[in-house]
Design a protein around this motif. Structure first.
Motif, PDB file in Angstrom:
ATOM      1  N   VAL A   1     -14.143  31.693  31.510  1.00 50.67           N
ATOM      2  CA  VAL A   1     -13.556  32.301  31.047  1.00 50.67           C
ATOM      3  C   VAL A   1     -13.191  33.499  32.400  1.00 50.67           C
ATOM      4  CG1 VAL A   1     -13.816  31.587  28.386  1.00 50.67           C
ATOM      5  CG2 VAL A   1     -15.504  33.405  29.604  1.00 50.67           C
ATOM      6  N   ASP A   2     -12.223  34.626  31.998  1.00 49.45           N
ATOM      7  CA  ASP A   2     -12.433  36.053  32.654  1.00 49.45           C
ATOM      8  C   ASP A   2     -12.689  36.648  31.891  1.00 49.45           C
ATOM      9  OD1 ASP A   2     -10.451  34.332  34.623  1.00 49.45           O
ATOM     10  OD2 ASP A   2      -9.378  34.222  33.472  1.00 49.45           O
ATOM     11  N   GLY A   3     -13.219  36.966  30.856  1.00 50.52           N
ATOM     12  CA  GLY A   3     -13.375  38.176  30.280  1.00 50.52           C
ATOM     13  C   GLY A   3     -13.858  37.960  28.601  1.00 50.52           C
ATOM     14  N   ALA A   4     -14.574  38.196  27.980  1.00 51.64           N
ATOM     15  CA  ALA A   4     -14.635  38.128  26.548  1.00 51.64           C
ATOM     16  C   ALA A   4     -14.509  39.588  25.525  1.00 51.64           C
ATOM     17  CB  ALA A   4     -16.125  37.858  25.914  1.00 51.64           C
ATOM     18  N   GLU A   5     -14.867  39.287  24.276  1.00 49.18           N
ATOM     19  CA  GLU A   5     -14.376  40.693  23.392  1.00 49.18           C
ATOM     20  C   GLU A   5     -15.568  41.081  22.498  1.00 49.18           C
ATOM     21  OE1 GLU A   5     -13.368  40.669  19.774  1.00 49.18           O
ATOM     22  OE2 GLU A   5     -13.670  39.152  20.136  1.00 49.18           O
ATOM     23  N   ASN A   6     -16.348  41.825  22.985  1.00 41.17           N
ATOM     24  CA  ASN A   6     -17.643  42.122  21.238  1.00 41.17           C
ATOM     25  C   ASN A   6     -17.820  43.589  21.589  1.00 41.17           C
ATOM     26  OD1 ASN A   6     -19.953  41.638  19.679  1.00 41.17           O
ATOM     27  ND2 ASN A   6     -19.826  39.638  20.836  1.00 41.17           N
ATOM     28  N   ASN A   7     -19.071  44.238  20.922  1.00 39.99           N
ATOM     29  CA  ASN A   7     -18.871  45.423  20.992  1.00 39.99           C
ATOM     30  C   ASN A   7     -19.857  46.025  22.101  1.00 39.99           C
ATOM     31  OD1 ASN A   7     -21.655  45.021  20.115  1.00 39.99           O
ATOM     32  ND2 ASN A   7     -20.892  43.981  17.785  1.00 39.99           N
ATOM     33  N   PRO A   8     -20.488  47.307  21.893  1.00 39.95           N
ATOM     34  CA  PRO A   8     -21.032  47.894  22.876  1.00 39.95           C
ATOM     35  C   PRO A   8     -23.067  46.691  23.185  1.00 39.95           C
ATOM     36  CG  PRO A   8     -19.992  49.439  22.871  1.00 39.95           C
ATOM     37  CD  PRO A   8     -19.906  48.226  21.145  1.00 39.95           C
ATOM     38  N   PRO A   9     -23.108  47.233  21.804  1.00 40.76           N
ATOM     39  CA  PRO A   9     -24.771  46.526  22.146  1.00 40.76           C
ATOM     40  C   PRO A   9     -24.931  45.042  22.533  1.00 40.76           C
ATOM     41  CG  PRO A   9     -24.546  47.646  20.485  1.00 40.76           C
ATOM     42  CD  PRO A   9     -23.485  47.729  20.512  1.00 40.76           C
ATOM     43  N   SER A  10     -24.226  44.161  22.047  1.00 44.95           N
ATOM     44  CA  SER A  10     -24.024  42.549  22.097  1.00 44.95           C
ATOM     45  C   SER A  10     -23.499  42.905  23.539  1.00 44.95           C
ATOM     46  CB  SER A  10     -22.868  42.027  21.395  1.00 44.95           C
ATOM     47  OG  SER A  10     -22.931  42.199  19.982  1.00 44.95           O
ATOM     48  N   PHE A  11     -23.105  43.343  23.777  1.00 44.84           N
ATOM     49  CA  PHE A  11     -22.195  42.958  25.155  1.00 44.84           C
ATOM     50  C   PHE A  11     -23.303  43.637  26.216  1.00 44.84           C
ATOM     51  CE2 PHE A  11     -20.630  45.457  29.279  1.00 44.84           C
ATOM     52  CZ  PHE A  11     -20.394  44.605  29.476  1.00 44.84           C
ATOM     53  N   TYR A  12     -24.677  44.372  26.392  1.00 46.36           N
ATOM     54  CA  TYR A  12     -25.043  44.841  26.510  1.00 46.36           C
ATOM     55  C   TYR A  12     -26.796  43.926  26.386  1.00 46.36           C
ATOM     56  CZ  TYR A  12     -30.186  47.490  27.643  1.00 46.36           C
ATOM     57  OH  TYR A  12     -31.057  47.925  28.241  1.00 46.36           O
ATOM     58  N   LEU A  13     -27.101  43.755  25.156  1.00 47.65           N
ATOM     59  CA  LEU A  13     -28.171  42.552  24.846  1.00 47.65           C
ATOM     60  C   LEU A  13     -28.029  40.963  25.345  1.00 47.65           C
ATOM     61  CD1 LEU A  13     -29.274  44.083  21.458  1.00 47.65           C
ATOM     62  CD2 LEU A  13     -30.609  44.263  23.851  1.00 47.65           C
ATOM     63  N   SER A  14     -27.196  40.870  25.089  1.00 52.43           N
ATOM     64  CA  SER A  14     -26.796  39.639  26.067  1.00 52.43           C
ATOM     65  C   SER A  14     -26.639  39.594  27.235  1.00 52.43           C
ATOM     66  CB  SER A  14     -25.426  39.083  25.307  1.00 52.43           C
ATOM     67  OG  SER A  14     -24.160  40.335  26.127  1.00 52.43           O
ATOM     68  N   ARG A  15     -26.554  40.756  28.171  1.00 49.12           N
ATOM     69  CA  ARG A  15     -26.603  40.537  30.025  1.00 49.12           C
ATOM     70  C   ARG A  15     -25.384  40.300  30.334  1.00 49.12           C
ATOM     71  NH1 ARG A  15     -31.434  42.060  30.601  1.00 49.12           N
ATOM     72  NH2 ARG A  15     -31.615  41.872  33.389  1.00 49.12           N
ATOM     73  N   HIS A  16     -24.055  40.005  30.097  1.00 51.25           N
ATOM     74  CA  HIS A  16     -23.226  39.824  30.011  1.00 51.25           C
ATOM     75  C   HIS A  16     -22.539  40.873  31.564  1.00 51.25           C
ATOM     76  CE1 HIS A  16     -21.695  37.200  26.555  1.00 51.25           C
ATOM     77  NE2 HIS A  16     -22.913  36.760  27.130  1.00 51.25           N
ATOM     78  N   TYR A  17     -23.090  42.176  30.594  1.00 53.37           N
ATOM     79  CA  TYR A  17     -22.640  43.372  32.232  1.00 53.37           C
ATOM     80  C   TYR A  17     -22.990  43.141  33.472  1.00 53.37           C
ATOM     81  CZ  TYR A  17     -27.782  44.632  31.611  1.00 53.37           C
ATOM     82  OH  TYR A  17     -28.811  44.592  32.421  1.00 53.37           O
ATOM     83  N   GLU A  18     -24.119  41.975  33.691  1.00 50.74           N
ATOM     84  CA  GLU A  18     -24.857  41.621  35.024  1.00 50.74           C
ATOM     85  C   GLU A  18     -23.244  40.692  35.720  1.00 50.74           C
ATOM     86  OE1 GLU A  18     -28.936  40.614  33.917  1.00 50.74           O
ATOM     87  OE2 GLU A  18     -27.561  38.822  34.278  1.00 50.74           O
ATOM     88  N   VAL A  19     -22.244  40.361  34.387  1.00 45.81           N
ATOM     89  CA  VAL A  19     -20.690  39.357  35.421  1.00 45.81           C
ATOM     90  C   VAL A  19     -19.996  40.154  35.207  1.00 45.81           C
ATOM     91  CG1 VAL A  19     -19.831  37.059  34.591  1.00 45.81           C
ATOM     92  CG2 VAL A  19     -22.417  37.242  34.522  1.00 45.81           C
TER      93      VAL A  19
END
Length: 320
Positions: A199-217
C-alpha cells in the motif's frame, strides 16, 4: 476435639483462593496507548470496587488475534471482553456503521455529546442479538491520511494510491469516493505492507500513527480529519448475562471512570504524537477539509431510503 483432614484443608484453601471471577480482555493496541492504560486503570478500579471479587487479565498487541478475531472469540464465549474500532464493529452490529460516516460530527465535543447520550446507548446495544454487549466508548480522535511518497493536499492527490483501510464497508466507500484504492489489511500487518509497497499509505489518528512507528515509512501526514471513529469496549453476552446486578454496577462504574481517564490521556497523547513525528521528519499538512467533505456528501445522502439509519443521522446532526 474435631480435626479437619489435611486433604480437606488443602481443598478449602484452594477454593478460598479462587473465590473471584477473572475477566479476560484482549485488544490490538500497544501497551503505551491511552486505551490500554485506561483498561489497566479500569481493572485496578474494578478490583477495588469488588473487594477483590473480580479481576481483569489484559492481553494487548493482538496476542489473541485481530479485532475481528477477538469479536468472534467473544461470540463463541472464548474471550470475555475486547476493544475494537467502531469501523470493525459495523460488520457485527450494523447500526454502528453510522459512526463511520465522514464529517458526521462538528467537533470532538459534539461527538462526546452524541456518544454519551441516548444515541450512543442505542448503538451500544445494537450488538446484543449478535452476542456482543457494548459497554462504553474510548476516544480515538480523528482519522487522517498518511502517505509514503506523495503529500495529500486535496482529494485528487489520492487518485491512484492504494490506501490501507479497516475491514469496513464505510471506510472502503470513503476512500473510493475520494479517488483512492482502498485495501483492507490487518493492523498488525500494516508496517510491513507499507515497507514493501503493498500500500502507498493509510489513515489513522496521531497516537496510532506514532506508536505503530508508521512514521518511519510514511513522511506525509495530512490532517483532513475525515472521520471520528471511537473505540468501543464490549463484553460477550455470555459474560454479561452471568454477572449479578451488583457485579454489573461495579463493572459499569469502573468503565465510566476509565473512559473519563482515557479522554484526558488522549488529549496529551495527540499533542505528544504530532510533536514526535514532526521531530522524526514527517511533514504535517493542514488541507482544506471542506474539499474532502464536499466529495463525500453522497455517503450521507445514500441513507435517505433507510428510515431508521437516516433518522439516526438526523438525530446526530441535530444534537446541540
Amino acid at each position: 476435639m474435631y480435626f479437619i483432614p489435611l486433604l480437606s484443608l488443602l481443598f478449602l484453601g484452594c477454593s478460598a483462593l479462587k473465590e473471584y471471577k477473572t475477566i479476560k480482555l484482549a485488544h490490538g493496541l500497544d501497551v503505551n496507548h491511552s486505551v490500554h492504560l485506561a483498561m489497566v486503570m479500569m481493572g485496578d478500579d474494578l478490583l477495588e470496587r469488588s473487594g477483590g471479587k473480580i479481576r481483569v487479565e489484559i492481553y494487548p498487541n493482538q496476542q489473541l488475534g485481530t479485532e475481528r478475531q477477538c469479536l468472534e472469540l467473544l461470540q463463541i464465549g472464548s474471550l470475555d471482553m475486547t476493544k475494537v474500532s467502531v469501523g470493525v464493529l459495523e460488520n457485527f452490529a450494523p447500526k454502528t456503521k453510522v459512526l463511520g460516516l465522514p464529517f458526521l460530527f462538528r467537533d470532538r465535543e459534539h461527538s462526546f455529546r452524541v456518544l454519551d447520550g441516548p444515541i450512543g446507548r442505542l448503538l451500544l446495544d445494537d450488538g446484543i442479538k449478535y452476542r456482543l454487549k457494548g459497554l462504553g466508548y474510548y476516544d480515538a480522535g480523528s482519522r487522517s491520511f498518511y502517505t509514503k511518497d506523495r503529500p495529500i493536499n486535496a482529494p485528487e492527490d489520492l487518485k491512484g494510491l492504494k490506501i490501507r483501510v479497516m475491514e469496513s464497508a464505510t471506510a472502503i466507500e470513503m476512500v473510493n469516493g475520494l479517488g483512492g484504492s482502498p485495501t483492507p489489511i490487518s493492523w498488525g500487518e500494516l508496517y510491513t505492507s507499507l515497507q514493501q509497497g503493498v500500500v502507498d499509505g493509510a489513515e489513522n489518528n496521531p497516537p496510532s500513527f506514532y506508536l505503530s512507528r508508521h512514521y518511519e515509512v510514511c513522511k506525509y501526514y495530512s490532517l483532513d480529519e475525515h472521520t471520528v471513529l471511537p473505540d468501543v469496549l464490549l463484553a460477550g453476552t455470555h459474560l454479561w448475562n452471568k454477572l449479578s446486578a451488583q457485579e454489573k454496577t461495579w463493572l459499569t462504574e469502573s468503565i465510566e471512570a476509565s473512559v473519563a481517564y482515557q479522554r484526558e490521556l488522549w488529549m496529551a497523547s495527540e499533542k505528544e504524537a504530532l510533536e514526535a513525528v514532526t521531530k522524526a521528519g514527517v511533514t504535517i499538512i493542514y488541507p482544506d477539509k471542506s474539499l474532502f467533505a464536499k466529495e463525500l456528501e453522497g455517503l450521507l445522502s445514500q441513507y435517505k431510503d433507510n428510515d431508521e439509519m437516516y433518522n439516526i443521522i438526523m438525530e446526530i446532526q441535530n444534537t446541540k
